[in-house]
Design a protein around this motif. Sequence first.
Motif, mmCIF file in Angstrom:
data_model
loop_
_atom_site.group_PDB
_atom_site.id
_atom_site.type_symbol
_atom_site.label_atom_id
_atom_site.label_comp_id
_atom_site.label_asym_id
_atom_site.label_seq_id
_atom_site.Cartn_x
_atom_site.Cartn_y
_atom_site.Cartn_z
ATOM 1 N N PRO A 156 0.793 -1.228 0.000
ATOM 2 C CA PRO A 156 0.000 0.000 0.000
ATOM 3 C C PRO A 156 0.832 1.289 0.000
ATOM 4 O O PRO A 156 1.901 1.350 0.600
ATOM 5 C CB PRO A 156 -0.796 -0.099 1.317
ATOM 6 C CG PRO A 156 0.003 -1.001 2.193
ATOM 7 C CD PRO A 156 0.706 -1.951 1.277
ATOM 8 N N VAL A 157 0.313 2.308 -0.674
ATOM 9 C CA VAL A 157 0.771 3.697 -0.476
ATOM 10 C C VAL A 157 -0.497 4.552 -0.441
ATOM 11 O O VAL A 157 -1.272 4.574 -1.391
ATOM 12 C CB VAL A 157 1.789 4.163 -1.547
ATOM 13 C CG1 VAL A 157 1.282 3.961 -2.974
ATOM 14 C CG2 VAL A 157 2.149 5.630 -1.316
ATOM 15 N N ILE A 158 -0.729 5.188 0.707
ATOM 16 C CA ILE A 158 -2.021 5.821 0.981
ATOM 17 C C ILE A 158 -1.817 7.304 1.250
ATOM 18 O O ILE A 158 -0.959 7.680 2.050
ATOM 19 C CB ILE A 158 -2.681 5.181 2.238
ATOM 20 C CG1 ILE A 158 -2.604 3.641 2.191
ATOM 21 C CG2 ILE A 158 -4.116 5.678 2.412
ATOM 22 C CD1 ILE A 158 -3.331 2.963 1.075
ATOM 23 N N LYS A 159 -2.613 8.138 0.577
ATOM 24 C CA LYS A 159 -2.513 9.599 0.801
ATOM 25 C C LYS A 159 -3.710 10.037 1.651
ATOM 26 O O LYS A 159 -4.851 9.718 1.341
ATOM 27 C CB LYS A 159 -2.525 10.288 -0.569
ATOM 28 C CG LYS A 159 -2.784 11.790 -0.531
ATOM 29 C CD LYS A 159 -1.510 12.595 -0.552
ATOM 30 C CE LYS A 159 -1.735 14.057 -0.196
ATOM 31 N NZ LYS A 159 -2.508 14.828 -1.147
ATOM 32 N N MET A 160 -3.413 10.758 2.745
ATOM 33 C CA MET A 160 -4.480 11.238 3.642
ATOM 34 C C MET A 160 -4.252 12.705 3.983
ATOM 35 O O MET A 160 -3.146 13.214 3.836
ATOM 36 C CB MET A 160 -4.481 10.437 4.954
ATOM 37 C CG MET A 160 -4.812 8.978 4.798
ATOM 38 S SD MET A 160 -4.655 8.076 6.368
ATOM 39 C CE MET A 160 -3.104 7.242 6.141
#
Length: 518
Positions: free
Chosen positions: A511-515
């Motif tokens: 995963p690579v998650i932008k928040m």
Amino acid sequence: MALGKILWVDDEIESLQSQILFLQNKGYEVSALTNGFDAVDFVRDNIVDVVLLDETMPGITGLETIAKIKEVNQHVPIVMITKNETENLMDEAIGSQITDYLIKPVNPNQVLLSLKKIIDNKRLVAEKTTTAYQQQFRNLFMALNSSPDYNEWMEIYKKLVYWELEMEKSDSPEMQEVFQSQKSEANNEFFKFISRNYAKWVGPKSVEGPVMSHTLFKYKVMPHVEKGVPTFFLLIDNLRFDQWKAIQPIFAESFRILEEESFYSILPTATQYARNAIFSGLLPMDIEKAYPQQWKNDDEEGGKNLFEEEFFRGQLKRMKRDDVRFSYTKILNNQAGQDLVNNIHNLLNNDLNIIVYNFVDMLSHARTEMEVLKELAGDEISYRSVTKSWFEHSPLHQALKKIADKKINIVLATDHGSVRVKTPAKVIGDKQTTTNLRYKHGRNLNYEQKEVLAFRDPKEAGLPVPTVNSSFIFAKEDLFLCYPNNYNYYVNYYRNTFQHGGVSLEEMIVPVIKMTNK
């Protein structure tokens, strides 16, 4: 056999005979009482699946009855039935942990729907899940057999994770088995895909390829770094995509999730290689050239991940982003985690804050040979559950909650995933051969060609050449590589443990998650 045992408590129970009959005809066993005292005694002495409870009764009220029932059986679901629609009564009832709330006069179907939601929910969800997966099975099968490219593989894996999580709701062992065999087939095809394409992605002339460890910062992190809004790059060691899905709801309470993507970990999918590649922006072969003193091969003495901050400085320089003010925090134990909680506000002055959290190392308890993990996380479901429990109570979560009201960006990623190994494969090598279970390098390696992806020249895979004539091999699917001596002991010891370093969807697509703040 009754669908469920219902206790209906109402001081005007005579007027509810037709409703009780209606439920009995639907297959429920209903017992009727007229006051709270008797209800508490009944719950103490009998199995009850749901209590239907009138609010206003002589003696003790419905709310008082709830409190006493909960003392006797904390988990029994209670449906409050009342003429009173005032908001504060609803608030009090919900605060008393009722499961549902119905307003009189209730019609039989309302009560039936409430019971179905409570008692039959699991069964209905399980049946629906099984039917939905049966319909999707063919689509997934077709996707696997239509020569997917690297983007389509990321989508296939996302779908498999989705169904794996949905399958937890199904209690059908047959469907679980069908799913497991489809996942295994997917991993088999994925291994062929990686074998055909990996060298093209990392070779000296590579032009086409997915975002990988060494290009993660370039494409997924630095574009979000802007002056005035601190970006937090969180790298949680060894986090699979399904584990991210387990902790996603906890993040969603405090942050808005903008992008949920994945990237490819380089080979070996091991901390020393993948994580150094992330921070240096280079393949291991090039890290060794640029930092001959700092790079250590598997068989060399000394820490393998001690220079990430220095590597990252070099990457910023090559990107001409030296003006970025950054901090680097590595958390290897609980004390370091507590220090982060106390210091998190000071990090808001930086453009970029890198936080590396060695979650799995701590979980395996300073590497007590995985015994703790074997007990706690014997399969994927329990592995996700342990991850969720860890994150919920972790200093990292506490620290993030402290800054959730600030304007910040978060990019969450990992260095690699892991796979539960089940199938032993024999490898013979000389004394210099490394001990890893999912990959090995050494001279004169002897192995079954169909079981591994082999690079006789490590440079083809962007890897350093540890000793002259060394080659690298990577295990496929759920294999683990064992030496012939002490073979049975090792096989029994490591089977069903989570390992990394090889070629599988779980290890490579991560995963690579932008928040951002809400």
